[in-house]
Design a protein around this motif. Sequence first.
Motif: not given
Length: 649
Positions: A507-509, A516-524
């Motif tokens: 999560q990039y804050l 507040q979160v500006t960007l979320e990367n979800f990984y396998r």
Amino acid sequence: MKMFNKKRRDKNEDYRNHSERATATSTVAAQKPKPKATQSSTTPNVRSSAGVRPTSSSVTASTSAPVKGQNRVNQRRATQTAAKNSVAIEREMADLNKQYQTLRGELKVQLVQDRKHEKQQYETLVAEQLNLEQQLKDAKVTLSKQDKVVNTNDSERQGMVKTINAAQKRYDDAKKALAKSDQTIKSLEKKITQSEQSLADLKQNEADMRKAIQGEQDLKKLFVLMKQQEKQAQNLYQKSDAINSELVKLQKREQTETRERSRKEHAITSAEKDLHTAQDALVAYDRKKKSAQDEQERSLNLINQKINRLQHDYDQNATIVKGLQQKIESIDAKLKSDYGTTHLVSPVEFDQSAKYFLFSTDLIQSLSGDEKASMEMIMGLLKSEVKDKANVITVNYNDSLPEIWNSYQSAGLVDKRTGLYNMYYTIQAKVPGAVAKTKPELPDNPAWQYKRNADKQIVSIADDGGNPIMTLKYRKNGAIWYMTYFNGSLATRRDVYDAAGFLSVTQYLDRTNNSQVTLENFYRPDHSLAMVKQYGSNHELSIQLVNKEEAQLLNWWLASVLQQQNSVLVMGVNAPLFDQCLQATNDNFHLLPIVSADDLDNQHVQDIINGKSKLSSLVVTDHDVQTAIEKQMTRDLEITVMPAAEVRA
């Protein structure tokens, strides 16, 4: 009764405020079982004449005291006997009334079942009638077209006949021209022969003259003879030249006529070929037309047979439909007269061939007594109705989901065979039971400051100037939960690890607002990127699926899980996404709403009650909800009441 939509916080979930995570454990409302009301019996009326009969006028109240005492005893006994008889009669009446109500209820159930059965047959036959009617129309249209199939192309045959006639005329004309050429050639040949004979005669005359001259000995006579023959010879030469000239002309003309005759012979051959081709085409056309006529006749017979059969079936169905309609009207009249309504309630028919999914936005670790009871109620219903085909489906991100699910199974809230589906776990391709083989690496710098907790775990790292570099949060089992990275005094990034130890989300804050979160990367689990969620300035969400077309995330996932098989989604009418799921229903995907007392004014519930919704089956939380719906409904409904749960402390 509210569904599981109350927002709660686990004691160790202090970073939830930055994401859109709901904490609803189920779409079933938490409800404490109500204590059963006791029925109070009415005070029986004592029949005054029961058990007391006067003996004679000599036995009176004015006699001796023992007689009075005996009378009071007798009166008490009579009163007690009358009371007992009254209670027994009232009990008997109650039993009879109970039996009556039971039989009345059984009769209503039987009428409901009969009407439902007749209605199903009626609807099936009406659908068949519509199908038969359409088939009849189609067959009659086909019949009308078949009547025109062979007869519509007569102009084609007429054209072929014209072609034959034209070819025949060309052939005849060519033959006549050839015959005329033959006559001309014969005439020329005759003239040539005559000219050649004339030349031969002239040559013979010339020969005779020479012979006469050569044979004359007398010079005088010879001179006279030569004079005579000189004039004759000139005449002979003139005729010979004329005949030779005519002969040359005749021979040239003969050659021309011979060449013309060859051309006319070729014209005859060509015309004859065209004639035969046209004749063959006509023969083939007539043969084809005859075959088409035969085929048409067979097709017409088959179509007429089909029309007759369809008409017979249609008429037969119409008779049956009319009879079923009369039966339904009779049952409606019976229900109206005996029960005051024609709208029926029957239990929900659970499809044993379908998979059932209980919708919940999320699952939480700590459940209240009401929430546990609600979970037991709905899962108990599904277990009793569909056995091992029950599943739970959640849509929120939850890195502790396996642990929570195991606790539910251990507590007996869900069966071991109940399946669990989560949107993020599907997108991230997580494998149940898989555990990370390596642990997150922490930076090691002797000049930095490391703060540890009572368990000797590093909880924060700062540089040599005391500026924070990162903080760590641990799970109860000692595994790292998430690490927050700092730039100066500002938190800028957070790495979240799931319960299996895999890096799950980065999560990039927001630098101006760390909540507040500006960007979320979800990984396998293999560290490949599965999905990106980007939030705008107003925290508006933009979703990008890696290796997938851009689409609405939820619709894509629900379609991938639910619409690939015969599925039923069980969810509360006030649950998030109910509208979207209702719109997505089709032949393979059905929706079974859960209704509580708090939902009776819900627009979806009102639409179902008033027949404005395509839904006609409901699961309700208690009998009072069913009774309230029965008083309002204007259509037949399928309603099943959830079983009551045990009272838990």
